[in-house]
Motif scaffolding. Structure first.
Motif, PDB file in Angstrom:
ATOM      1  N   SER A   1       6.981   0.984   9.903  1.00 52.70           N
ATOM      2  CA  SER A   1       7.658   1.745   8.568  1.00 52.70           C
ATOM      3  C   SER A   1       8.627   2.577   9.174  1.00 52.70           C
ATOM      4  O   SER A   1       8.687   3.068  10.178  1.00 52.70           O
ATOM      5  CB  SER A   1       6.474   2.533   8.172  1.00 52.70           C
ATOM      6  OG  SER A   1       5.149   2.024   7.788  1.00 52.70           O
TER       7      SER A   1
ATOM      8  N   HIS B   1      -4.349   6.357   2.733  1.00 51.23           N
ATOM      9  CA  HIS B   1      -3.482   5.293   2.304  1.00 51.23           C
ATOM     10  C   HIS B   1      -4.532   4.831   0.891  1.00 51.23           C
ATOM     11  O   HIS B   1      -5.692   4.838   0.867  1.00 51.23           O
ATOM     12  CB  HIS B   1      -3.171   4.304   3.202  1.00 51.23           C
ATOM     13  CG  HIS B   1      -4.357   3.415   3.509  1.00 51.23           C
ATOM     14  ND1 HIS B   1      -5.317   3.661   4.541  1.00 51.23           N
ATOM     15  CD2 HIS B   1      -4.539   1.982   3.203  1.00 51.23           C
ATOM     16  CE1 HIS B   1      -6.096   2.881   4.609  1.00 51.23           C
ATOM     17  NE2 HIS B   1      -5.667   1.685   4.059  1.00 51.23           N
TER      18      HIS B   1
ATOM     19  N   GLU C   1      -5.998  -0.254   9.914  1.00 53.45           N
ATOM     20  CA  GLU C   1      -4.616  -0.346   9.520  1.00 53.45           C
ATOM     21  C   GLU C   1      -3.855   1.004   9.465  1.00 53.45           C
ATOM     22  O   GLU C   1      -2.828   1.276   8.926  1.00 53.45           O
ATOM     23  CB  GLU C   1      -4.937  -0.291   7.691  1.00 53.45           C
ATOM     24  CG  GLU C   1      -5.811  -1.523   7.426  1.00 53.45           C
ATOM     25  CD  GLU C   1      -5.928  -1.532   5.913  1.00 53.45           C
ATOM     26  OE1 GLU C   1      -6.663  -2.566   5.574  1.00 53.45           O
ATOM     27  OE2 GLU C   1      -5.589  -0.766   5.137  1.00 53.45           O
TER      28      GLU C   1
ATOM     29  N   ARG D   1      -1.948   0.911  17.344  1.00 54.66           N
ATOM     30  CA  ARG D   1      -2.726   0.631  16.367  1.00 54.66           C
ATOM     31  C   ARG D   1      -3.572  -0.451  16.706  1.00 54.66           C
ATOM     32  O   ARG D   1      -3.233  -1.558  17.258  1.00 54.66           O
ATOM     33  CB  ARG D   1      -2.099   0.303  15.114  1.00 54.66           C
ATOM     34  CG  ARG D   1      -2.734  -0.122  13.691  1.00 54.66           C
ATOM     35  CD  ARG D   1      -1.784  -0.166  12.720  1.00 54.66           C
ATOM     36  NE  ARG D   1      -0.821  -1.365  12.541  1.00 54.66           N
ATOM     37  CZ  ARG D   1      -1.180  -2.253  11.714  1.00 54.66           C
ATOM     38  NH1 ARG D   1      -2.466  -2.482  10.905  1.00 54.66           N
ATOM     39  NH2 ARG D   1      -0.369  -3.328  11.991  1.00 54.66           N
TER      40      ARG D   1
ATOM     41  N   TYR E   1       1.042   4.734   1.742  1.00 54.92           N
ATOM     42  CA  TYR E   1       0.376   5.589   2.855  1.00 54.92           C
ATOM     43  C   TYR E   1       1.136   6.990   2.833  1.00 54.92           C
ATOM     44  O   TYR E   1       2.166   7.019   2.503  1.00 54.92           O
ATOM     45  CB  TYR E   1       1.102   4.909   4.360  1.00 54.92           C
ATOM     46  CG  TYR E   1       0.195   3.588   4.666  1.00 54.92           C
ATOM     47  CD1 TYR E   1       0.640   2.356   4.357  1.00 54.92           C
ATOM     48  CD2 TYR E   1      -0.821   3.709   5.594  1.00 54.92           C
ATOM     49  CE1 TYR E   1      -0.002   1.269   4.412  1.00 54.92           C
ATOM     50  CE2 TYR E   1      -1.318   2.525   5.995  1.00 54.92           C
ATOM     51  CZ  TYR E   1      -0.887   1.232   5.347  1.00 54.92           C
ATOM     52  OH  TYR E   1      -1.710   0.063   5.675  1.00 54.92           O
TER      53      TYR E   1
ATOM     54  N   TYR F   1       4.050   0.572  18.966  1.00 48.67           N
ATOM     55  CA  TYR F   1       5.516   0.880  18.133  1.00 48.67           C
ATOM     56  C   TYR F   1       6.330   2.067  18.788  1.00 48.67           C
ATOM     57  O   TYR F   1       5.907   3.049  19.181  1.00 48.67           O
ATOM     58  CB  TYR F   1       4.893   1.111  16.729  1.00 48.67           C
ATOM     59  CG  TYR F   1       4.068   0.414  16.004  1.00 48.67           C
ATOM     60  CD1 TYR F   1       2.949   0.382  16.344  1.00 48.67           C
ATOM     61  CD2 TYR F   1       4.658  -0.586  15.151  1.00 48.67           C
ATOM     62  CE1 TYR F   1       1.607  -0.244  15.477  1.00 48.67           C
ATOM     63  CE2 TYR F   1       3.659  -1.516  14.424  1.00 48.67           C
ATOM     64  CZ  TYR F   1       2.290  -1.172  14.924  1.00 48.67           C
ATOM     65  OH  TYR F   1       1.561  -2.249  14.169  1.00 48.67           O
TER      66      TYR F   1
ATOM     67  N   TYR G   1       9.616   4.513  17.883  1.00 46.15           N
ATOM     68  CA  TYR G   1      10.452   4.881  16.854  1.00 46.15           C
ATOM     69  C   TYR G   1      11.318   5.874  17.405  1.00 46.15           C
ATOM     70  O   TYR G   1      11.020   6.650  18.542  1.00 46.15           O
ATOM     71  CB  TYR G   1       9.301   5.903  15.813  1.00 46.15           C
ATOM     72  CG  TYR G   1       8.410   5.142  14.946  1.00 46.15           C
ATOM     73  CD1 TYR G   1       7.123   4.540  15.684  1.00 46.15           C
ATOM     74  CD2 TYR G   1       8.930   4.662  13.521  1.00 46.15           C
ATOM     75  CE1 TYR G   1       6.390   3.871  14.725  1.00 46.15           C
ATOM     76  CE2 TYR G   1       8.056   3.964  12.729  1.00 46.15           C
ATOM     77  CZ  TYR G   1       6.812   3.660  13.342  1.00 46.15           C
ATOM     78  OH  TYR G   1       6.012   2.746  12.690  1.00 46.15           O
TER      79      TYR G   1
ATOM     80  N   TYR H   1       1.001  -1.112  -0.158  1.00 46.69           N
ATOM     81  CA  TYR H   1      -0.068  -0.017  -0.021  1.00 46.69           C
ATOM     82  C   TYR H   1       0.675   1.301   0.034  1.00 46.69           C
ATOM     83  O   TYR H   1       1.909   1.129   0.511  1.00 46.69           O
ATOM     84  CB  TYR H   1      -0.918  -0.005   1.046  1.00 46.69           C
ATOM     85  CG  TYR H   1      -2.177  -1.053   1.140  1.00 46.69           C
ATOM     86  CD1 TYR H   1      -1.710  -2.298   1.371  1.00 46.69           C
ATOM     87  CD2 TYR H   1      -3.422  -0.591   1.128  1.00 46.69           C
ATOM     88  CE1 TYR H   1      -2.704  -3.193   1.558  1.00 46.69           C
ATOM     89  CE2 TYR H   1      -4.433  -1.573   1.300  1.00 46.69           C
ATOM     90  CZ  TYR H   1      -4.247  -2.709   1.338  1.00 46.69           C
ATOM     91  OH  TYR H   1      -5.196  -3.628   1.210  1.00 46.69           O
TER      92      TYR H   1
ATOM     93  N   ALA I   1       0.024  -3.822   4.293  1.00 44.84           N
ATOM     94  CA  ALA I   1      -0.765  -3.385   5.186  1.00 44.84           C
ATOM     95  C   ALA I   1      -0.657  -3.984   6.748  1.00 44.84           C
ATOM     96  O   ALA I   1      -0.479  -3.276   7.675  1.00 44.84           O
ATOM     97  CB  ALA I   1      -2.200  -3.475   4.910  1.00 44.84           C
ATOM     98  N   VAL I   2      -0.292  -5.105   6.519  1.00 43.35           N
ATOM     99  CA  VAL I   2      -0.222  -6.091   7.830  1.00 43.35           C
ATOM    100  C   VAL I   2       1.277  -5.340   8.719  1.00 43.35           C
ATOM    101  O   VAL I   2       1.347  -5.490   9.916  1.00 43.35           O
ATOM    102  CB  VAL I   2      -0.023  -7.456   7.777  1.00 43.35           C
ATOM    103  CG1 VAL I   2       1.339  -7.794   7.219  1.00 43.35           C
ATOM    104  CG2 VAL I   2      -0.015  -8.233   9.082  1.00 43.35           C
ATOM    105  N   ASP I   3       2.251  -4.828   8.138  1.00 39.66           N
ATOM    106  CA  ASP I   3       3.243  -4.370   8.449  1.00 39.66           C
ATOM    107  C   ASP I   3       3.357  -2.872   8.574  1.00 39.66           C
ATOM    108  O   ASP I   3       4.303  -2.151   8.590  1.00 39.66           O
ATOM    109  CB  ASP I   3       4.533  -4.725   7.662  1.00 39.66           C
ATOM    110  CG  ASP I   3       4.908  -6.091   7.774  1.00 39.66           C
ATOM    111  OD1 ASP I   3       4.661  -6.985   8.927  1.00 39.66           O
ATOM    112  OD2 ASP I   3       5.328  -6.551   6.722  1.00 39.66           O
ATOM    113  N   ALA I   4       2.181  -2.398   8.458  1.00 37.82           N
ATOM    114  CA  ALA I   4       1.917  -0.769   8.323  1.00 37.82           C
ATOM    115  C   ALA I   4       2.496  -0.304   9.420  1.00 37.82           C
ATOM    116  O   ALA I   4       3.072   0.991   9.196  1.00 37.82           O
ATOM    117  CB  ALA I   4       0.737  -0.386   7.961  1.00 37.82           C
TER     118      ALA I   4
ATOM    119  N   PHE J   1      11.887   3.038  12.457  1.00 36.86           N
ATOM    120  CA  PHE J   1      11.041   1.972  13.482  1.00 36.86           C
ATOM    121  C   PHE J   1      12.093   1.400  14.486  1.00 36.86           C
ATOM    122  O   PHE J   1      13.355   1.133  14.076  1.00 36.86           O
ATOM    123  CB  PHE J   1      10.583   0.949  12.638  1.00 36.86           C
ATOM    124  CG  PHE J   1      10.135  -0.414  13.200  1.00 36.86           C
ATOM    125  CD1 PHE J   1      10.767  -1.448  13.183  1.00 36.86           C
ATOM    126  CD2 PHE J   1       9.015  -0.289  13.990  1.00 36.86           C
ATOM    127  CE1 PHE J   1      10.667  -2.554  13.993  1.00 36.86           C
ATOM    128  CE2 PHE J   1       8.840  -1.478  14.469  1.00 36.86           C
ATOM    129  CZ  PHE J   1       9.526  -2.581  14.546  1.00 36.86           C
TER     130      PHE J   1
ATOM    131  N   GLN K   1      -1.767   4.150  12.166  1.00 35.95           N
ATOM    132  CA  GLN K   1      -1.275   4.318  13.507  1.00 35.95           C
ATOM    133  C   GLN K   1      -1.653   5.470  13.765  1.00 35.95           C
ATOM    134  O   GLN K   1      -1.878   6.464  13.030  1.00 35.95           O
ATOM    135  CB  GLN K   1       0.159   4.267  13.279  1.00 35.95           C
ATOM    136  CG  GLN K   1       0.942   2.946  12.870  1.00 35.95           C
ATOM    137  CD  GLN K   1       2.291   3.256  12.848  1.00 35.95           C
ATOM    138  OE1 GLN K   1       2.851   3.744  11.892  1.00 35.95           O
ATOM    139  NE2 GLN K   1       3.076   2.490  13.635  1.00 35.95           N
TER     140      GLN K   1
END
Lengths: 111, 113
Positions: free
Chosen positions: A99, A49, B100, B95, A34, B33, B35, A32, A93-96, B45, B102
């Protein structure tokens, strides 16, 4: 992850549309696009996105080329408060969340 | 929904000292997460939790860094024996399962003298 390329800076007149380009020529089929922005001294803010279709929400529009190798974020009527660093990220998307952002484009909206 | 909060917002410390930052995610967000962002660059990250499990760590996270999320709610990031190169903004994001996107906190700005 596909890498992205953005111009380091852009100016836009208040009230005009701001068009921010992003190149992602190595994007994979399941990745995707974003967009986030970061106003000075604040955390990044999600904008929009998309996968392959153009998308629009209350903040912006996202135009993705048919070959998906580039995209454009459009702020239809830029205001002074839209001055920020805009980041384009490409990720499945699952790793969005995992990043790492590039250096982004600093958009300056001028009166 | 009060958003992601981080404390402290600013921290000044001397080289060699330990520091700990806290992140409170949006309630019911199971993904969290961390960062790091240095001046003029985008966020990088560091690490990722799903509930209390730390599922991924970036190679940027040296042995001096440790993160925890003991009850799957708030998280802490500790830096031991701080170095001047650790000076940066440390950002937290959360999230939820069905989302989808954050949501980022305001960050903790660390200055190591």
């Amino acid at each position: 992850d596909a890498k992205t390329t953005q111009p380091p800076s852009m100016d836009c007149a208040e009230g005009r549309a701001a068009n921010l380009p992003c190149n992602h020529s190595t994007i994979s089929g399941n990745e995707y696009v974003y967009w986030y922005r970061q106003i000075h001294s604040q955390g990044p803010q999600y904008i929009i996105h998309g996968l392959k279709n153009n998308e629009t929400n209350e903040m912006a529009s996202l135009i993705i080329t048919e070959d998906r190798k580039s995209s454009t974020l459009i702020l239809p009527h830029a205001t002074l408060r839209d001055t920020a660093v805009y980041y384009c990220i490409v990720r499945v998307a699952v790793d969005a969340g995992k990043s790492t952002f590039g250096d982004g484009t600093t958009l300056t909206v001028k009166p | 929904d009060t958003g992601v909060s981080q404390n402290p917002r600013h921290k000044i410390t001397k080289r060699g000292q330990n520091v700990t930052f806290r992140c409170d995610p949006i309630s019911e967000h199971n993904r969290l997460y961390w960062y790091r962002q240095t001046l003029g660059q985008g966020p990088e990250f560091l690490t990722y939790f799903q509930n209390e499990a730390q599922l991924e760590k970036s190679r940027l996270l040296s042995d001096r860094f440790s993160a925890e999320r003991p009850k799957g709610s708030f998280s802490t990031l500790e830096i031991q024996r701080t170095e001047q190169g650790d000076s940066a903004m440390y950002l937290c994001a959360s999230r939820g399962d069905s989302r989808e996107t954050q949501y980022f906190g305001p960050g903790t700005r660390l200055l190591v003298l």
